[in-house]
Write an enzyme that holds these catalytic residues in place. Structure first.
Site, PDB file in Angstrom:
ATOM      1  N   ASN A  13       0.745  -1.210   0.071  1.00 44.26           N
ATOM      2  CA  ASN A  13      -0.052   0.278   0.228  1.00 44.26           C
ATOM      3  C   ASN A  13       0.920   1.161  -0.124  1.00 44.26           C
ATOM      4  OD1 ASN A  13       1.078  -0.340   2.622  1.00 44.26           O
ATOM      5  ND2 ASN A  13      -0.753   1.069   3.428  1.00 44.26           N
ATOM      6  N   GLU A  68       3.558  -0.585   4.459  1.00 47.41           N
ATOM      7  CA  GLU A  68       3.381  -1.751   5.552  1.00 47.41           C
ATOM      8  C   GLU A  68       2.264  -2.915   5.351  1.00 47.41           C
ATOM      9  OE1 GLU A  68      -0.180   0.796   6.238  1.00 47.41           O
ATOM     10  OE2 GLU A  68       1.526   1.194   5.619  1.00 47.41           O
ATOM     11  N   CYS A 114       1.768   3.274   2.065  1.00 48.90           N
ATOM     12  CA  CYS A 114       2.902   3.705   3.066  1.00 48.90           C
ATOM     13  C   CYS A 114       3.713   2.492   3.456  1.00 48.90           C
ATOM     14  CB  CYS A 114       2.114   4.075   4.552  1.00 48.90           C
ATOM     15  SG  CYS A 114       1.265   5.742   4.397  1.00 48.90           S
TER      16      CYS A 114
END
Length: 848
Positions: free
Chosen positions: A465, A469, A467
């Site tokens: 995704n 994570e 970010c």
């Protein structure tokens, strides 16, 4: 440190005062322990340590009330007047002064809250949240009319979310649900949910038109799967007659974990549940093949996702490199970076239409021929401004780097080696760019896929995704929420702190079910995403408030003692989330892709499971339960950004240390100090909290380490982000990663004078410790960095350092660090690997 067993405080005797009149005129039960609590809070603020004395004084207050209000109902103000009188008469003038000041402050806060919420009174939910939290709720989530006036309260917001998330529970009731899917498919019946707006309920909770839309959507899905025992007409008739009213306790449970600030779902669920969009997933991943049709389909589908308020991740490594042969036109390919620019431009256009600007993660494999161009694509912030970028480090890279052998670059069109690059040059260029401008990040392919449950049948995961994570296959979504671990700090009757593991267990069980319900009730933007979400059923239960929790427990973030607690904490949450996932599998059914995973083989998706010596819980028993009954969720734990939701909860973000104990926030009308709540509590208990302390800490960049009058033991515990070495940031990341299914959004902070060589050592440490990826940020590496943790001379020193290293223009790490927040105009900072507003919590990562 040994954690103290749970104890309760009980005042002696039974009060004759049984009721109290609140400020809004409501009469409620009188709770004597609240009187003792108020006195104790005032005493603690000036360094008091005798909790039993607070209870004795509270008994005197109650005796005074009983004499004065015999047969009457006192008001809240009457009780507070009595507290002041007793404190003064009993010779506790300093405590009385603290109580009076606190009372005045609370009156001012109530007034400010009413202004923020556009109300004449505040209710119990409003009281639970601080001013900053209410501002965030108002700016981002509470419904407004066309003129921008609030038409929803926080209580109504959390109610609509809880009602929406409870809807799936109705469909697993044995009266209507067949887990074996042996029912006939009932005839499809139309339903105009708008006609029934607020006309049916689950117990005392009314369903609005968007709740009812979700009810019909779930019925149709279960009916298609032959799992419904009754027709739609019969089901709706049962709903009308109140046959599901007992599920109001489920609504109350989900509501309570939110209003008590023990848990918050990710931003889309807060914004969309019970509202028109209905999408609770934060972000998605989409696959891109080496064809124009695939690229254009991905562009269109991403626009649809952005319109609904989600973010998107992609791996562009299947696209042939720039200049490669294109047989259909006998021309030359433009390469993945040029196609990324299309997605970047589309994001600029679509960002005006959704609830937030779309966020992107662009990835490229380390062995792609265009990898060097990719690494430097954002230099100077001249391109791809709406992208985070990360290099996926392929397994063969490390051996080539170790031996400094030429690293082969492979054309994805035909799988042939077309060039070589010095692995040392590539690695150092990646790290230099990260040193210079905080991008690209790196994701470690081999570590990610070593613990990927679906590797054998679905192939490797190569995408995350925005970010970084959430490790996902194409069309999988992020269904996320975070437990506020700081909420489980309690005091016993002696005023000693303990961590309530039992309550954390119960919260973990409830929140795992909450997130499983998100998958069912979600209004997905695309059918392919719905299908994949229901197949793997990945959810991501994470944490927030870790930094504040460690402050209170007296555990330094940057010590082995602190990391041992972090490991134990994440092991505990992961264990009980999986226990609940097994229970859900028994009640509701296993995830459809269970047979495509390694769970039936007795494996689990995190490194801690492979190290029996580190276990605190009976993992063997759990594995046997999974083998016997299956499991419902492909993942249960992920540590995602918590920008907005940690502000609502009033705690530090994610697993990060406290960024700064005190920092100066600059706004249009001036500036003021923001004080971390846990820091404030610790300093008040030590009798050190005053304006001088705040000024000194702010001038020391938010750190107490160089303040002479602060005791050494407090300095040892209250370490903030830049007190901690990059190596210790990574060790903390690795401690949480050992017990986390997916990955973790965290920023590894470096001081301004850190060298490229230092950063390289930290990257390699992260890989060797089993981290799945790394995001770094060197202080002042982005010229327009704005979180001012110092004033005066310290600020000038930062500017001098910046000038010495002759900065380039900002490269907008994590999308837009340094740009103004689109909601409150505060400049953005880097936190948890993503650009986030330090004032209102707005984040370009859709999960926060």
């Amino acid at each position: 440190m040994a954690l103290i067993e749970k104890q309760k405080t009980v005042l002696k005797g039974t009060s004759k005062i049984t009721k109290i009149k609140k400020r809004d005129g409501k009469v409620v039960d009188f709770n004597p322990s609240k009187v003792a609590g108020a006195i104790w809070k005032a005493a603690r603020s000036i360094g008091g340590q005798d909790k039993k004395l607070s209870e004795k004084l509270a008994e005197k207050v109650i005796e005074l009330l009983e004499r004065k209000f015999a047969g009457q109902i006192p008001s809240v103000e009457d009780v507070q007047d009595a507290v002041e009188k007793v404190l003064i008469e009993e010779g506790h003038a300093r405590t009385a002064k603290a109580f009076i000041l606190y009372r005045q402050q609370r009156a001012e806060i109530r007034k400010e809250k009413m202004q923020v919420l556009e109300k004449d009174t505040i209710d119990d939910v409003d009281k639970n949240f601080d001013i900053n939290a209410l501002r965030v709720l108002k700016a981002r989530y509470l419904r407004k009319d066309e003129k921008g006036h609030l038409i929803e309260t926080p209580k109504q917001l959390f109610t609509r979310i809880a009602v929406h998330d409870t809807i799936p529970d109705l469909f697993y009731d044995s009266k209507v649900f067949d887990n074996e899917a042996k029912q006939k498919t009932h005839e499809h019946e139309s339903f105009d949910y708008a006609d029934w707006d607020e006309k049916v309920s689950i117990g005392k909770y009314h369903l609005n038109r968007y709740h009812l839309e979700a009810v019909k959507r779930l019925y149709d899905r279960h009916n298609k799967n032959r799992q419904m025992k009754v027709s739609w007409k019969k089901f709706f008739d049962m709903l009308q007659k109140g046959e599901f009213k007992h599920y109001e306790k489920n609504i109350a449970e989900y509501y309570e974990v939110m209003v008590s600030k023990k848990f918050m779902p990710n931003t889309p669920a807060i914004a969309n549940f019970g509202n028109p969009l209905g999408m609770g997933s934060a972000c998605f991943v989409i696959g891109i093949e080496d064809s124009l049709d695939s690229i254009m389909d991905a562009l269109k589908n991403t626009a649809i996702v952005f319109k609904a308020g989600g973010g998107m991740g992609y791996n562009f490594s299947k696209l042939r490199p720039e200049g490669d042969f294109v047989s259909t036109t006998t021309g030359a390919a433009s390469g993945p970076i040029s196609f990324m620019s299309l997605f970047d431009k589309m994001t600029e256009v679509i960002k005006q239409g959704g609830i937030r600007r779309g966020a992107n993660m662009g990835m490229l494999n380390s062995n792609h021929p265009d990898v060097l161009k990719f690494v430097t694509a954002k230099t100077g912030n001249k391109a791809l401004r709406n992208f985070n970028i990360s290099v996926l480090i392929m397994p063969d890279f490390w051996e080539h780097l170790k031996n400094d052998n030429p690293y082969p670059l492979i054309n994805p069109r035909n799988g042939q080696i077309v060039d070589h690059i010095s692995p040392k040059l590539l690695w150092e260029r990646i790290i230099y760019q990260a040193w210079e401008s905080a991008e690209p990040g790196v994701i470690f392919y081999d570590t990610v896929n070593k613990y990927n449950p679906f590797l054998k049948h679905l192939g490797p995961i190569v995408t995350t995704n925005p970010c970084g994570e959430v490790l996902l296959y194409p069309n999988e979504p992020c269904n996320l929420g975070s437990i506020n671990v700081y909420a489980f700090i309690k005091e016993n009757e002696n005023g000693e702190l303990y961590f309530d593991w039992d309550e954390l267990k119960e919260t973990t069980l409830a929140c795992t079910k909450f997130l499983d319900n998100v998958i069912d009730v979600n209004k997905f933007p695309l059918k392919a995403i719905e299908d994949m979400s229901l197949a793997t059923r990945k959810v991501g239960l994470g944490v927030m408030g870790v930094g504040d929790l460690l402050f209170e427990l007296g555990l330094p973030y940057n010590t082995e003692e602190g990391r041992e607690f972090m490991e134990r904490l994440m092991e505990f949450i992961t264990y009980w989330s999986k226990v609940e996932s097994v229970e859900l599998a028994k009640e509701r059914g296993i995830m459809p892709y269970l047979s495509k995973s390694f769970y039936p083989e007795g494996r689990l998706p995190f490194a801690g499971f492979d190290d029996k010596a580190s276990w605190h819980l009976d993992w063997d028993k759990l594995v046997n339960e999974i083998k016997k009954h299956g499991i419902r969720n492909g993942y249960t734990t992920i540590i995602a950004p918590t920008g907005s939701i940690s502000m609502i909860a009033g705690v530090s973000s994610g697993m990060e240390p406290v960024f700064s104990s005190v920092f100066q926030k600059n706004v249009a009308v001036g500036s003021f100090y923001y004080v971390d709540p846990a820091f404030e509590r610790v300093m008040k208990r030590a009798g050190l909290h005053d304006e001088k302390l705040l000024e000194d800490v702010a001038n020391a960049s938010g750190s107490i380490q160089k303040i002479e009058y602060v005791p050494k033991e407090i300095k040892r515990v209250l370490t903030v982000a830049y007190d901690i070495t990059p190596e210790d940031h990574v060790r903390a990341l690795a401690a949480f990663q050992r017990w986390t299914d997916s990955s973790i959004s965290k920023t590894t902070n470096f001081p301004a004078d850190a060298t490229v060589e230092h950063m390289k050592k930290v990257y390699e440490l992260a890989y060797n410790l089993g981290c799945k990826g790394v995001t770094v940020f060197r202080d002042t590496s982005i010229k327009s960095q704005v979180l001012v943790t110092g004033t005066g001379k310290e600020k000038a020193k930062q500017e001098e350092v910046e000038a010495k290293i002759q900065m380039n223009a900002p490269s907008a790490a994590a999308v837009s660090v340094g740009e103004k927040c689109p909601e409150c105009s505060t400049k953005m900072v880097l936190s948890e690997g993503c650009a986030t507003c330090p004032s209102c919590g707005y984040s370009y990562c859709a999960v926060a």
